[in-house]
Write a protein that holds these residues in place. Sequence first.
Motif, PDB file in Angstrom:
ATOM      1  N   LEU A  52       0.836  -1.201   0.000  1.00 19.99           N
ATOM      2  CA  LEU A  52       0.000   0.000   0.000  1.00 19.99           C
ATOM      3  C   LEU A  52       0.872   1.253   0.000  1.00 19.99           C
ATOM      4  O   LEU A  52       0.612   2.207  -0.756  1.00 19.99           O
ATOM      5  CB  LEU A  52      -0.915   0.004   1.225  1.00 19.99           C
ATOM      6  CG  LEU A  52      -1.849   1.223   1.374  1.00 19.99           C
ATOM      7  CD1 LEU A  52      -2.800   1.310   0.185  1.00 19.99           C
ATOM      8  CD2 LEU A  52      -2.621   1.140   2.683  1.00 19.99           C
ATOM      9  N   LEU A  53       1.914   1.243   0.812  1.00 21.06           N
ATOM     10  CA  LEU A  53       2.825   2.385   0.869  1.00 21.06           C
ATOM     11  C   LEU A  53       3.483   2.626  -0.478  1.00 21.06           C
ATOM     12  O   LEU A  53       3.513   3.761  -0.976  1.00 21.06           O
ATOM     13  CB  LEU A  53       3.884   2.136   1.949  1.00 21.06           C
ATOM     14  CG  LEU A  53       5.011   3.169   2.050  1.00 21.06           C
ATOM     15  CD1 LEU A  53       4.458   4.531   2.441  1.00 21.06           C
ATOM     16  CD2 LEU A  53       6.068   2.708   3.043  1.00 21.06           C
ATOM     17  N   LEU A  54       3.990   1.570  -1.098  1.00 22.99           N
ATOM     18  CA  LEU A  54       4.695   1.717  -2.370  1.00 22.99           C
ATOM     19  C   LEU A  54       3.765   2.208  -3.476  1.00 22.99           C
ATOM     20  O   LEU A  54       4.126   3.085  -4.270  1.00 22.99           O
ATOM     21  CB  LEU A  54       5.343   0.383  -2.768  1.00 22.99           C
ATOM     22  CG  LEU A  54       6.524  -0.082  -1.896  1.00 22.99           C
ATOM     23  CD1 LEU A  54       6.969  -1.484  -2.309  1.00 22.99           C
ATOM     24  CD2 LEU A  54       7.688   0.894  -1.998  1.00 22.99           C
ATOM     25  N   VAL A  55       2.560   1.636  -3.533  1.00 23.84           N
ATOM     26  CA  VAL A  55       1.625   2.013  -4.601  1.00 23.84           C
ATOM     27  C   VAL A  55       1.167   3.455  -4.451  1.00 23.84           C
ATOM     28  O   VAL A  55       1.167   4.236  -5.418  1.00 23.84           O
ATOM     29  CB  VAL A  55       0.413   1.051  -4.617  1.00 23.84           C
ATOM     30  CG1 VAL A  55      -0.662   1.571  -5.571  1.00 23.84           C
ATOM     31  CG2 VAL A  55       0.847  -0.349  -5.043  1.00 23.84           C
TER      32      VAL A  55
ATOM     33  N   LEU B 190       2.546   5.955  -2.671  1.00 21.28           N
ATOM     34  CA  LEU B 190       3.656   6.894  -2.821  1.00 21.28           C
ATOM     35  C   LEU B 190       4.108   6.987  -4.273  1.00 21.28           C
ATOM     36  O   LEU B 190       4.342   8.088  -4.802  1.00 21.28           O
ATOM     37  CB  LEU B 190       4.819   6.461  -1.925  1.00 21.28           C
ATOM     38  CG  LEU B 190       6.036   7.400  -1.891  1.00 21.28           C
ATOM     39  CD1 LEU B 190       5.629   8.797  -1.422  1.00 21.28           C
ATOM     40  CD2 LEU B 190       7.124   6.831  -0.981  1.00 21.28           C
ATOM     41  N   GLY B 191       4.213   5.838  -4.940  1.00 17.00           N
ATOM     42  CA  GLY B 191       4.612   5.848  -6.346  1.00 17.00           C
ATOM     43  C   GLY B 191       3.613   6.572  -7.218  1.00 17.00           C
ATOM     44  O   GLY B 191       3.984   7.373  -8.092  1.00 17.00           O
ATOM     45  N   LEU B 192       2.315   6.304  -6.997  1.00 17.08           N
ATOM     46  CA  LEU B 192       1.269   6.974  -7.771  1.00 17.08           C
ATOM     47  C   LEU B 192       1.316   8.480  -7.557  1.00 17.08           C
ATOM     48  O   LEU B 192       1.193   9.270  -8.504  1.00 17.08           O
ATOM     49  CB  LEU B 192      -0.104   6.422  -7.360  1.00 17.08           C
ATOM     50  CG  LEU B 192      -1.327   7.072  -8.011  1.00 17.08           C
ATOM     51  CD1 LEU B 192      -1.335   6.829  -9.519  1.00 17.08           C
ATOM     52  CD2 LEU B 192      -2.612   6.543  -7.373  1.00 17.08           C
ATOM     53  N   THR B 193       1.511   8.894  -6.295  1.00 15.49           N
ATOM     54  CA  THR B 193       1.526  10.328  -5.978  1.00 15.49           C
ATOM     55  C   THR B 193       2.700  11.039  -6.650  1.00 15.49           C
ATOM     56  O   THR B 193       2.530  12.105  -7.261  1.00 15.49           O
ATOM     57  CB  THR B 193       1.612  10.525  -4.452  1.00 15.49           C
ATOM     58  OG1 THR B 193       0.516   9.858  -3.831  1.00 15.49           O
ATOM     59  CG2 THR B 193       1.574  11.997  -4.104  1.00 15.49           C
ATOM     60  N   VAL B 194       3.881  10.460  -6.552  1.00  9.33           N
ATOM     61  CA  VAL B 194       5.055  11.086  -7.160  1.00  9.33           C
ATOM     62  C   VAL B 194       4.919  11.127  -8.677  1.00  9.33           C
ATOM     63  O   VAL B 194       5.278  12.119  -9.325  1.00  9.33           O
ATOM     64  CB  VAL B 194       6.336  10.328  -6.740  1.00  9.33           C
ATOM     65  CG1 VAL B 194       7.552  10.889  -7.477  1.00  9.33           C
ATOM     66  CG2 VAL B 194       6.553  10.428  -5.233  1.00  9.33           C
ATOM     67  N   LEU B 195       4.359  10.061  -9.266  1.00  5.94           N
ATOM     68  CA  LEU B 195       4.147  10.024 -10.716  1.00  5.94           C
ATOM     69  C   LEU B 195       3.176  11.108 -11.153  1.00  5.94           C
ATOM     70  O   LEU B 195       3.450  11.871 -12.104  1.00  5.94           O
ATOM     71  CB  LEU B 195       3.632   8.646 -11.134  1.00  5.94           C
ATOM     72  CG  LEU B 195       3.254   8.478 -12.609  1.00  5.94           C
ATOM     73  CD1 LEU B 195       4.471   8.693 -13.500  1.00  5.94           C
ATOM     74  CD2 LEU B 195       2.637   7.097 -12.858  1.00  5.94           C
ATOM     75  N   VAL B 196       2.040  11.202 -10.476  1.00  6.40           N
ATOM     76  CA  VAL B 196       1.043  12.219 -10.829  1.00  6.40           C
ATOM     77  C   VAL B 196       1.606  13.617 -10.604  1.00  6.40           C
ATOM     78  O   VAL B 196       1.361  14.526 -11.401  1.00  6.40           O
ATOM     79  CB  VAL B 196      -0.247  12.004 -10.011  1.00  6.40           C
ATOM     80  CG1 VAL B 196      -1.212  13.171 -10.211  1.00  6.40           C
ATOM     81  CG2 VAL B 196      -0.912  10.692 -10.415  1.00  6.40           C
ATOM     82  N   ALA B 197       2.370  13.787  -9.526  1.00  5.83           N
ATOM     83  CA  ALA B 197       2.977  15.091  -9.257  1.00  5.83           C
ATOM     84  C   ALA B 197       3.929  15.485 -10.382  1.00  5.83           C
ATOM     85  O   ALA B 197       3.960  16.647 -10.811  1.00  5.83           O
ATOM     86  CB  ALA B 197       3.721  15.057  -7.918  1.00  5.83           C
TER      87      ALA B 197
ATOM     88  N   VAL C 237      -4.496  13.573  -5.813  1.00  3.19           N
ATOM     89  CA  VAL C 237      -4.403  12.137  -5.538  1.00  3.19           C
ATOM     90  C   VAL C 237      -5.006  11.833  -4.174  1.00  3.19           C
ATOM     91  O   VAL C 237      -5.749  10.856  -4.006  1.00  3.19           O
ATOM     92  CB  VAL C 237      -2.939  11.657  -5.589  1.00  3.19           C
ATOM     93  CG1 VAL C 237      -2.827  10.205  -5.104  1.00  3.19           C
ATOM     94  CG2 VAL C 237      -2.401  11.758  -7.010  1.00  3.19           C
ATOM     95  N   GLY C 238      -4.712  12.663  -3.186  1.00  2.01           N
ATOM     96  CA  GLY C 238      -5.273  12.462  -1.857  1.00  2.01           C
ATOM     97  C   GLY C 238      -6.789  12.536  -1.853  1.00  2.01           C
ATOM     98  O   GLY C 238      -7.463  11.759  -1.163  1.00  2.01           O
TER      99      GLY C 238
END
Length: 417
Positions: free
Chosen positions: A219-222, A224-231, A248-249
Amino acid sequence: MHDNTTALLVELGSVILGLGIIGRFAGRIGLSPIPLYLLAGLAFGQGGLLPLGASEEFTAVGAEIGVILLLLLLGLEYSASELVTSLKTQYPSGAVDFVLNATPGAVAALLLGWGPVGAVALAGVTWISSSGVIAKVLADLGRLGNRETPVILGVLVIEDLSMAVYLPLLTAMLAGVGLAGGSIALLVALGTVGFVLYLALRHGRLISRAVSSDNPEMLLLVVLGLTVLVAGVAQQLQVSAAVGAFLVGIALSGEVAEGARKLLTPLRDLFAAVFFVFFGLSTNPADIPPVLLPAALLAVVTVFTKIATGWYAARRAGIGSRGRWRAGGTLVARGEFSIVIAGLAVATEPRIGPIATAYVLILVIVGPLTARWTQPAVELIKKWRDKDGDPAPGAGSGTIPAARVPAPQEELAQTAD
């Protein structure tokens, strides 16, 4: 290579350890650690006591991650339906908030000769309250269940959503893309925000289900990865990485949002501290004394304008007099968003960095005090005024005045306190 790595580890370890000690000290004295983080950055940055060179690049990347995590965690606090409801009910208060608090910054920048871009940037610095500091103050004072608290949160939500429009517009102006480019950036930002809100409202459960995992590590990896990608994609579209993380939040909800919040809060606290330190590192302490007086004057003006904003918003919601003053005093603190805006603008207008640092330092210390003491201070002033201005009972007549019976509207206002 080995020497560089050793120096990096020594500096980075010292910085993180120092932040931990500073945070613990701030907690002991009941103060937000943000001003201490900024002071630490000033002490060890350019022109400071001991400049940090080896960890500068890592700290810059960590600061970017800190902004992303700050906005992600803020977005996780709200659902899309709550945001829409807040927009419908609180938009007049949001408009008053913008006019009262952005205007002083814009006027100050023009008087200082910074031009239109500097005016827009400093207007944002003085406009946006610190959601992080205010949330902590509400919890510390035990006011999360007060009637005025939803009003305070509503104003903060509108400010945070406004950043989805303001930050792309500021970024376009800083890049000098002109009216056409700025309009395109604004349309892209509005379209992106609208699209994400639509997805969150109509398909939020599907998105959360796709991200969900019983394994905390996954859950943490998905998330965090999704957030950084979208950012990163948002930054490429000139929408701002911070706004992308916020969206994303918003899109995540339910158990996924709760689980992600628990996992990411320690990371948020770490990298947010790095962000504030980095902003201090990039500011020369020698630049602050010359701007201390205008920063203090600006702080005094915007303390009163924020109190007026909270009072108006609480009055619209039918909150009594005490709750109105508490709401106004609570909204005073500035913090992370003001620093984010100044960080974006400092490359184009370097003079905004010192004044923003001094301004935030003042209000991040004053904010918790106004939250605690605005309402008692107003009541004390009223008592003094009534004591000095009212004649003695029966003075000037031979009769004793009858007891005053409050009108029904007054009784309702008193119960709303």
